[in-house]
Design an enzyme around this catalytic site. Structure first.
Site, PDB file in Angstrom:
ATOM      1  N   LYS A  14       0.823  -1.214   0.000  1.00  0.00           N
ATOM      2  CA  LYS A  14       0.000   0.000   0.000  1.00  0.00           C
ATOM      3  C   LYS A  14       0.858   1.265   0.000  1.00  0.00           C
ATOM      4  O   LYS A  14       0.574   2.211  -0.717  1.00  0.00           O
ATOM      5  CB  LYS A  14      -0.935   0.016   1.227  1.00  0.00           C
ATOM      6  CG  LYS A  14      -1.880  -1.176   1.289  1.00  0.00           C
ATOM      7  CD  LYS A  14      -2.866  -1.060   2.445  1.00  0.00           C
ATOM      8  CE  LYS A  14      -2.244  -1.087   3.825  1.00  0.00           C
ATOM      9  NZ  LYS A  14      -1.709  -2.388   4.242  1.00  0.00           N
ATOM     10  N   ARG A  89      -9.653   0.838   9.091  1.00  0.00           N
ATOM     11  CA  ARG A  89      -9.269  -0.527   9.438  1.00  0.00           C
ATOM     12  C   ARG A  89     -10.344  -1.247  10.216  1.00  0.00           C
ATOM     13  O   ARG A  89     -10.168  -2.427  10.539  1.00  0.00           O
ATOM     14  CB  ARG A  89      -8.012  -0.482  10.285  1.00  0.00           C
ATOM     15  CG  ARG A  89      -6.714  -0.865   9.552  1.00  0.00           C
ATOM     16  CD  ARG A  89      -5.567  -0.667  10.533  1.00  0.00           C
ATOM     17  NE  ARG A  89      -4.403  -1.440  10.241  1.00  0.00           N
ATOM     18  CZ  ARG A  89      -3.321  -0.963   9.605  1.00  0.00           C
ATOM     19  NH1 ARG A  89      -3.307   0.248   9.105  1.00  0.00           N
ATOM     20  NH2 ARG A  89      -2.265  -1.721   9.449  1.00  0.00           N
ATOM     21  N   ARG A 128      11.580  -6.342   5.027  1.00  0.00           N
ATOM     22  CA  ARG A 128      11.523  -4.911   5.355  1.00  0.00           C
ATOM     23  C   ARG A 128      12.082  -4.665   6.767  1.00  0.00           C
ATOM     24  O   ARG A 128      12.737  -3.661   7.017  1.00  0.00           O
ATOM     25  CB  ARG A 128      10.069  -4.421   5.255  1.00  0.00           C
ATOM     26  CG  ARG A 128       9.914  -2.922   5.479  1.00  0.00           C
ATOM     27  CD  ARG A 128       8.504  -2.444   5.174  1.00  0.00           C
ATOM     28  NE  ARG A 128       7.569  -2.762   6.243  1.00  0.00           N
ATOM     29  CZ  ARG A 128       6.261  -2.528   6.180  1.00  0.00           C
ATOM     30  NH1 ARG A 128       5.725  -1.983   5.109  1.00  0.00           N
ATOM     31  NH2 ARG A 128       5.475  -2.821   7.192  1.00  0.00           N
ATOM     32  N   ARG A 134      11.393  -0.933  12.276  1.00  0.00           N
ATOM     33  CA  ARG A 134      10.078  -1.131  12.885  1.00  0.00           C
ATOM     34  C   ARG A 134      10.060  -2.424  13.688  1.00  0.00           C
ATOM     35  O   ARG A 134      10.269  -3.504  13.150  1.00  0.00           O
ATOM     36  CB  ARG A 134       9.003  -1.177  11.786  1.00  0.00           C
ATOM     37  CG  ARG A 134       8.619   0.192  11.292  1.00  0.00           C
ATOM     38  CD  ARG A 134       7.596   0.109  10.179  1.00  0.00           C
ATOM     39  NE  ARG A 134       6.369  -0.584  10.558  1.00  0.00           N
ATOM     40  CZ  ARG A 134       5.281  -0.615   9.805  1.00  0.00           C
ATOM     41  NH1 ARG A 134       5.257   0.021   8.654  1.00  0.00           N
ATOM     42  NH2 ARG A 134       4.215  -1.278  10.202  1.00  0.00           N
ATOM     43  N   ARG A 146      -0.582  -9.169  13.405  1.00  0.00           N
ATOM     44  CA  ARG A 146      -1.077  -8.106  12.512  1.00  0.00           C
ATOM     45  C   ARG A 146      -1.973  -8.697  11.421  1.00  0.00           C
ATOM     46  O   ARG A 146      -3.006  -8.121  11.073  1.00  0.00           O
ATOM     47  CB  ARG A 146       0.101  -7.358  11.881  1.00  0.00           C
ATOM     48  CG  ARG A 146       0.810  -6.458  12.888  1.00  0.00           C
ATOM     49  CD  ARG A 146       2.211  -6.130  12.454  1.00  0.00           C
ATOM     50  NE  ARG A 146       2.257  -5.318  11.258  1.00  0.00           N
ATOM     51  CZ  ARG A 146       3.362  -5.157  10.524  1.00  0.00           C
ATOM     52  NH1 ARG A 146       4.481  -5.765  10.859  1.00  0.00           N
ATOM     53  NH2 ARG A 146       3.321  -4.402   9.449  1.00  0.00           N
TER      54      ARG A 146
HETATM   55  P1  ADP Z   1       1.061  -2.150   7.946  1.00  0.00           P
HETATM   56  O1  ADP Z   1      -0.047  -1.910   6.974  1.00  0.00           O
HETATM   57  O2  ADP Z   1       2.302  -2.660   7.286  1.00  0.00           O
HETATM   58  O3  ADP Z   1       0.647  -2.954   9.140  1.00  0.00           O
HETATM   59  P2  ADP Z   1       0.829   0.533   9.030  1.00  0.00           P
HETATM   60  O4  ADP Z   1       1.903   1.538   9.058  1.00  0.00           O
HETATM   61  O5  ADP Z   1      -0.385   0.810   8.226  1.00  0.00           O
HETATM   62  O6  ADP Z   1       1.554  -0.793   8.556  1.00  0.00           O
HETATM   63  O7  ADP Z   1       0.343   0.234  10.537  1.00  0.00           O
HETATM   64  C1  ADP Z   1       1.213  -0.034  11.585  1.00  0.00           C
HETATM   65  C2  ADP Z   1       0.443  -0.120  12.913  1.00  0.00           C
HETATM   66  O8  ADP Z   1      -0.143   1.158  13.202  1.00  0.00           O
HETATM   67  C3  ADP Z   1      -0.729  -1.093  12.949  1.00  0.00           C
HETATM   68  O9  ADP Z   1      -0.334  -2.413  13.238  1.00  0.00           O
HETATM   69  C4  ADP Z   1      -1.591  -0.466  14.056  1.00  0.00           C
HETATM   70  O10 ADP Z   1      -1.067  -0.756  15.333  1.00  0.00           O
HETATM   71  C5  ADP Z   1      -1.417   1.007  13.831  1.00  0.00           C
HETATM   72  N1  ADP Z   1      -2.449   1.576  12.928  1.00  0.00           N
HETATM   73  C6  ADP Z   1      -2.224   2.157  11.717  1.00  0.00           C
HETATM   74  N2  ADP Z   1      -3.377   2.555  11.163  1.00  0.00           N
HETATM   75  C7  ADP Z   1      -4.359   2.206  12.044  1.00  0.00           C
HETATM   76  C8  ADP Z   1      -5.779   2.329  12.034  1.00  0.00           C
HETATM   77  N3  ADP Z   1      -6.432   2.894  10.999  1.00  0.00           N
HETATM   78  N4  ADP Z   1      -6.469   1.851  13.099  1.00  0.00           N
HETATM   79  C9  ADP Z   1      -5.850   1.294  14.134  1.00  0.00           C
HETATM   80  N5  ADP Z   1      -4.526   1.135  14.212  1.00  0.00           N
HETATM   81  C10 ADP Z   1      -3.774   1.584  13.174  1.00  0.00           C
END
Ligand code: ADP
Length: 190
Positions: A14, A89, A128, A134, A146
């Site tokens: 994404k 999400r 990654r 991270r 996740r």
């Molecule tokens: P990825 O899609 O690779 O998991 P992101 O950077 O989108 O990476 O998200 C990393 C973390 O940030 C998630 O595992 C969650 O803890 C938090 N997070 C990000 N966006 C949201 C969201 N919309 N709602 C709840 N938690 C979120």
């Protein structure tokens, strides 16, 4: 406005595709993950609270991310459109987003959902994790959590957008350019 939800499990690509789309269609990229990580880097109270959850691979509370998105929308009222990456999400987030956009006289144009098999996701995230710094990319148990959170709380959103006739599913395996082309052709035909 062109408002796209770029959707898919962690590691689906994404972020990579968002940067290409943002340039091509002159959109503002809103990644809740990036915004949360910048709060952590700045050492804010919100960042500190989110970090514990993110490091475990759990979602942060809906009201936190909805508040963040709401203020970003308010700050960019004259934009050409937005790419939402990693948001919504949960169903609560999707419902809130619909309301926020409606208040601004606009709506989601479509959800572009990238499909990638679990073993490939795990491989990409561990790769990654070697450089990303991270914590949530380093450990297979956290990655599994996740993916689990995605399957339980996030994947049902496909139905949410499909019932509005806005869901487009795209194969997320292949070169970055191939996938970008598939996304472009969906958007150009909207
Ligand atoms: P990825 O899609 O690779 O998991 P992101 O950077 O989108 O990476 O998200 C990393 C973390 O940030 C998630 O595992 C969650 O803890 C938090 N997070 C990000 N966006 C949201 C969201 N919309 N709602 C709840 N938690 C979120």
């Amino acid at each position: 406005m062109l408002n796209l939800v770029l959707f898919g499990p962690p590691g689906a690509g994404k972020g990579t595709q968002s940067s290409l789309l943002m340039q091509k269609y002159n959109l503002i990229h809103l990644s809740t993950g990036d915004i949360l990580r910048s709060e952590i880097a700045a050492g804010t109270k919100l960042g500190l609270e989110a970090k514990t959850l993110m490091d475990r691979g759990d979602l942060v509370p809906d009201e936190v991310v909805i508040g963040m998105i709401s203020s970003k929308l308010d700050n960019n009222l004259t934009a050409n459109g937005f790419i939402f990456d990693g948001f919504p999400r949960t169903t609560a987030q999707a419902t809130a987003l619909d309301i926020l956009l409606k208040e601004k006289g606009t709506s989601i144009s479509s959800m572009l959902s990238l499909k990638v098999a679990d073993d490939e996701l795990i491989r990409r995230l561990l790769e990654r994790g070697k450089n990303s710094g991270r914590a949530d990319d380093k450990n297979e148990g956290i990655i599994a959590n996740r993916i689990n959170e995605y399957n339980n709380k996030t994947a049902p959103l496909k139905e949410f957008y499909s019932s509005q006739n806005k869901l487009y599913e795209i194969e997320g395996l292949g070169s970055v350019e191939d996938i970008a082309q598939k996304l472009n052709s969906v958007i150009d035909n909207l």
